[in-house]
Design an enzyme around this catalytic site. Structure first.
Site, PDB file in Angstrom:
ATOM      1  N   ASP A  79       0.829  -1.205   0.000  1.00  0.00           N
ATOM      2  CA  ASP A  79       0.000   0.000   0.000  1.00  0.00           C
ATOM      3  C   ASP A  79       0.868   1.263   0.000  1.00  0.00           C
ATOM      4  O   ASP A  79       1.987   1.257   0.514  1.00  0.00           O
ATOM      5  CB  ASP A  79      -0.886  -0.026   1.262  1.00  0.00           C
ATOM      6  N   ASN A 128       1.274   3.406  -2.900  1.00  0.00           N
ATOM      7  CA  ASN A 128       1.838   3.823  -4.196  1.00  0.00           C
ATOM      8  C   ASN A 128       1.351   5.215  -4.592  1.00  0.00           C
ATOM      9  O   ASN A 128       2.121   6.047  -5.075  1.00  0.00           O
ATOM     10  CB  ASN A 128       1.418   2.851  -5.299  1.00  0.00           C
ATOM     11  N   HIS A 179       2.568   3.268  -8.920  1.00  0.00           N
ATOM     12  CA  HIS A 179       2.372   1.827  -9.180  1.00  0.00           C
ATOM     13  C   HIS A 179       3.576   1.252  -9.947  1.00  0.00           C
ATOM     14  O   HIS A 179       4.014   0.137  -9.693  1.00  0.00           O
ATOM     15  CB  HIS A 179       1.083   1.609  -9.982  1.00  0.00           C
ATOM     16  N   SER A 216      -7.370  -5.753  -5.715  1.00  0.00           N
ATOM     17  CA  SER A 216      -8.484  -6.318  -4.948  1.00  0.00           C
ATOM     18  C   SER A 216      -9.785  -6.232  -5.749  1.00  0.00           C
ATOM     19  O   SER A 216      -9.878  -5.465  -6.727  1.00  0.00           O
ATOM     20  CB  SER A 216      -8.647  -5.565  -3.622  1.00  0.00           C
ATOM     21  N   LEU A 264      10.816 -20.711  -4.011  1.00  0.00           N
ATOM     22  CA  LEU A 264       9.776 -19.819  -3.486  1.00  0.00           C
ATOM     23  C   LEU A 264       8.506 -19.871  -4.345  1.00  0.00           C
ATOM     24  O   LEU A 264       8.588 -19.843  -5.574  1.00  0.00           O
ATOM     25  CB  LEU A 264      10.307 -18.383  -3.486  1.00  0.00           C
TER      26      LEU A 264
END
Ligand code: FPP
Length: 254
Positions: free
Chosen positions: A34, A36, A51, A79, A145
């Site tokens: 959060d 940007n 962004h 989201s 990963l």
């Protein structure tokens, strides 16, 4: 009040020179990236510049997490509520996975990273999905990963869909209500196959979950920082992990 909260958090994270305990690294880290927009505003730039800069941070954090032997890294990239943003911003955000993967996929492959996506794919643009699926396919055999992009993800949406599906199975007698338990629900979520996050990080000073992994974060440790995502660096990730290592996880016990 929040200042005190962050001060306490900083105190707990202790000395930056304390080495990370490699035997107690969070297996799964989830990040709400959060800030940007605020980063761009502070610099007098358009929001999309924030962004773009935020995207650049991702490869460094992935590398660091991989080096530290974090096994799963989930990044909240878009989201189900982000569609409310201006179309130009949404269009820009939808291009970022391609931009990121065009550049980074060869490196992710070399580093044995496996890419995954978690979200409602049905409304994502074809060009976004093409790029992500290419990365998912080409890294499917990797064993390092697991980089899980939450893209058009919303926890309530995820849970509603799961309940609908379970309802249909009960109606068609393929599932009995007696079979419903935590394990079954966990396996039906979009995060199926991933363990619950051990550590949740949110940048930019906001202290909320914003519809992110509500079920999965039930026992996770939370770490909040005022740092805006485009400024988030390897040392911030290390600090979050050091703080995590000082926490006592009790899972409701004593
Ligand atoms: C929140 O900041 C950030 C987002 C909604 C987008 C996050 C996306 C990235 C960091 C890049 C994604 C890249 C890939 C490869 C998927 P905000 O815009 O809400 O910031 P603000 O609260 O300061 O306005």
């Amino acid at each position: 009040m929040f200042d005190r909260f962050f001060q306490q958090a900083e105190e707990r994270s202790g000395d930056n020179d304390v080495p990370i305990d490699t035997s107690n690294v969070p297996k799964h880290i989830a990040i709400i990236m959060d800030g940007n927009g605020r980063w761009a505003k502070k610099k007098g730039l358009p929001r999309i510049a924030g962004h773009r800069e935020g995207m650049k941070v991702i490869h460094r954090i992935v590398e660091k997490a991989n080096d530290l032997q974090v096994k799963y890294l989930t990044l909240y990239a878009f989201s189900t509520e982000n569609w409310k943003r201006p179309k130009t911003e949404v269009d820009f955000l939808m291009k970022l996975p391609e931009q990121f993967l065009d550049k980074e996929l060869p490196k992710l492959k070399r580093n044995n990273v496996k890419v995954r996506i978690m979200g409602d794919e049905s409304v994502l643009p074809v060009h976004t999905l093409r790029a992500v699926h290419k990365a998912v396919d080409e890294t499917a055999a990797n064993t390092g990963l697991i980089l899980n992009f939450a893209l058009n993800y919303g926890s309530r949406h995820e849970i509603v869909n799961m309940v609908k599906q379970i309802g249909e199975e009960i109606e068609s007698n393929t599932l009995s209500p007696a079979d419903i338990n935590e394990k079954l629900l966990t396996e039906r979520l979009l995060s199926s196959g991933l363990p619950d996050p051990d550590l949740l990080i949110r940048t930019s000073g906001e202290i909320r979950l914003s519809n992110f992994m509500l079920w999965q974060l039930a026992y996770s440790e939370f770490w909040f920082t005022n740092v805006l995502w485009p400024d988030f660096g390897e040392e911030d990730l290390e600090e979050a992990i050091r703080t995590y290592q000082q926490r006592k996880r009790r899972y409701g016990g004593i």
